[in-house]
Enzyme design. Structure first.
Site, PDB file in Angstrom:
ATOM      1  N   ASN A   1       0.035   7.053  -0.605  1.00 48.54           N
ATOM      2  CA  ASN A   1       1.261   6.266  -0.463  1.00 48.54           C
ATOM      3  C   ASN A   1       1.422   5.388  -1.690  1.00 48.54           C
ATOM      4  O   ASN A   1       0.435   4.952  -2.292  1.00 48.54           O
ATOM      5  CB  ASN A   1       1.176   5.381   0.786  1.00 48.54           C
ATOM      6  CG  ASN A   1       2.390   4.476   0.929  1.00 48.54           C
ATOM      7  OD1 ASN A   1       3.522   4.949   0.986  1.00 48.54           O
ATOM      8  ND2 ASN A   1       2.163   3.171   0.988  1.00 48.54           N
TER       9      ASN A   1
ATOM     10  N   LEU B   1       5.632   4.766  10.474  1.00 50.48           N
ATOM     11  CA  LEU B   1       4.189   4.928  10.593  1.00 50.48           C
ATOM     12  C   LEU B   1       3.820   6.402  10.555  1.00 50.48           C
ATOM     13  O   LEU B   1       4.548   7.260  11.065  1.00 50.48           O
ATOM     14  CB  LEU B   1       3.694   4.298  11.895  1.00 50.48           C
ATOM     15  CG  LEU B   1       3.737   2.767  11.968  1.00 50.48           C
ATOM     16  CD1 LEU B   1       3.312   2.292  13.353  1.00 50.48           C
ATOM     17  CD2 LEU B   1       2.849   2.143  10.900  1.00 50.48           C
TER      18      LEU B   1
ATOM     19  N   GLY C   1      14.868   8.456  -2.745  1.00 55.99           N
ATOM     20  CA  GLY C   1      13.826   9.360  -3.222  1.00 55.99           C
ATOM     21  C   GLY C   1      13.638   9.378  -4.727  1.00 55.99           C
ATOM     22  O   GLY C   1      13.334  10.439  -5.292  1.00 55.99           O
ATOM     23  N   SER C   2      13.758   8.225  -5.392  1.00 55.94           N
ATOM     24  CA  SER C   2      13.631   8.232  -6.853  1.00 55.94           C
ATOM     25  C   SER C   2      12.226   8.615  -7.307  1.00 55.94           C
ATOM     26  O   SER C   2      12.060   9.284  -8.332  1.00 55.94           O
ATOM     27  CB  SER C   2      14.034   6.877  -7.431  1.00 55.94           C
ATOM     28  OG  SER C   2      13.119   5.859  -7.049  1.00 55.94           O
TER      29      SER C   2
ATOM     30  N   HIS D   1       2.910   1.774  -2.933  1.00 51.10           N
ATOM     31  CA  HIS D   1       3.317   0.465  -2.425  1.00 51.10           C
ATOM     32  C   HIS D   1       3.752  -0.379  -3.620  1.00 51.10           C
ATOM     33  O   HIS D   1       3.088  -0.367  -4.663  1.00 51.10           O
ATOM     34  CB  HIS D   1       2.141  -0.206  -1.707  1.00 51.10           C
ATOM     35  CG  HIS D   1       2.480  -1.535  -1.119  1.00 51.10           C
ATOM     36  ND1 HIS D   1       3.198  -1.666   0.052  1.00 51.10           N
ATOM     37  CD2 HIS D   1       2.212  -2.800  -1.549  1.00 51.10           C
ATOM     38  CE1 HIS D   1       3.353  -2.956   0.322  1.00 51.10           C
ATOM     39  NE2 HIS D   1       2.765  -3.661  -0.634  1.00 51.10           N
TER      40      HIS D   1
ATOM     41  N   ASP E   1      -1.420   0.249   5.222  1.00 46.61           N
ATOM     42  CA  ASP E   1      -1.658  -0.296   3.879  1.00 46.61           C
ATOM     43  C   ASP E   1      -3.119  -0.668   3.636  1.00 46.61           C
ATOM     44  O   ASP E   1      -3.414  -1.539   2.818  1.00 46.61           O
ATOM     45  CB  ASP E   1      -0.780  -1.536   3.614  1.00 46.61           C
ATOM     46  CG  ASP E   1       0.656  -1.168   3.277  1.00 46.61           C
ATOM     47  OD1 ASP E   1       0.912   0.011   2.961  1.00 46.61           O
ATOM     48  OD2 ASP E   1       1.520  -2.066   3.346  1.00 46.61           O
TER      49      ASP E   1
END
Length: 277
Positions: A175, A160, A79-80, A177, A218
């Site tokens: 999100n 998912l 969780g950085s 990526h 994505d």
């Protein structure tokens, strides 16, 4: 010895070059651009893929100065990025607070970090022979009713997202990526796999992408990206470290824009960020 990003940006440092939206934003960025070999350019540091606020419509629901948005953060590991967002909230750079954490791994570092700070941790999805996990409907209910989450942030969540959540948080869930979508995305493209693929491809640049989440993996609309170089002697670990450092900068800035209602959409549905006044 001198290092080169495969000859594309000779002499470029590991500090990021930020992607700038075309048209008006690109014109303004050129004032700070220096030309590099081969015609490549290095945009000025700190610039998000954004447009000037003068070109955006007025906000229809501006947040009160003292209001803080409730954030639900999804994690599967340490969780950085969540911690970077939390720290930005604590410094007053983001008008929000981490109201709850959702994870598929109850004992992961991110979940333990949240528990130590009294932040509620929810488990999704439910697993066979284990108690406490939520169904998709129960997750949506918990986020909306119990925790009042206004935005959902996927910060290294490796499962998912259910369509129920996509519908409940349309244009309010993002999100991060670790590559420049639409390249290096899709099934199996996460963590080290992404960076190995970037190095193997011979790509001269990479960097994090933040995009809205929909029901296609994505494929949500891109909201912001940051560019970093890939050098000729890089391995996946070196690329990963460079990208992660930029994730910790980019994600809080995007969350700040969300909390301040500075996200706009073009007529074709492409989102962009307007500058803070």
């Amino acid at each position: 010895r001198a290092r080169r990003a495969f000859g594309a940006l000779e002499g470029m440092t590991t500090a990021s070059a930020h992607l700038v939206a075309p048209a008006r934003a690109r014109a303004s960025a050129r004032r700070g651009v220096r030309r590099a070999h081969g015609g490549a350019t290095e945009p000025p540091r700190g610039q998000l893929r954004a447009r000037n606020s003068a070109s955006a419509s007025a906000s229809s629901s501006a947040r009160d100065d003292d209001a803080r948005a409730n954030l639900a953060v999804f994690v599967s590991g340490g969780g950085s990025n969540m911690r970077a967002i939390h720290d930005a909230c604590e410094r007053g750079e983001v008008r929000g607070r981490v109201a709850c954490v959702v994870t598929n791994a109850a004992t992961c570092g991110g979940a333990e970090w949240a528990r130590e700070r009294g932040i509620p941790v929810l488990i999704y999805p439910a697993k066979k022979n284990e108690t406490g996990g939520l169904t998709a409907d129960a997750l949506v209910d918990a986020l909306t009713r119990e925790h009042g989450a206004e935005f959902v942030l996927l910060a290294g969540y490796l499962r998912l997202i259910p369509p129920e959540l996509c519908r409940a948080y349309e244009n309010r869930m993002v999100n991060i990526h670790p590559a420049l979508l639409p390249a290096f995305g899709g099934k199996g493209m996460h963590g080290e796999n992404v960076h190995k693929a970037v190095v193997a491809s011979g790509a001269r640049f990479t960097g994090p992408t933040i995009h809205f989440v929909n029901e296609a993996f994505d494929e949500g609309k891109i909201l912001a990206q940051t560019v970093v170089p890939v050098f000729d002697d890089d391995d996946a670990s070196a690329v990963a470290a460079r990208v992660l450092a930029q994730e910790h900068i980019l994600f809080p800035r995007v969350v700040a824009a969300m909390c301040e209602d500075r996200i706009r959409f073009r007529s074709d549905g492409v989102p962009f960020i307007v500058d803070a006044e």
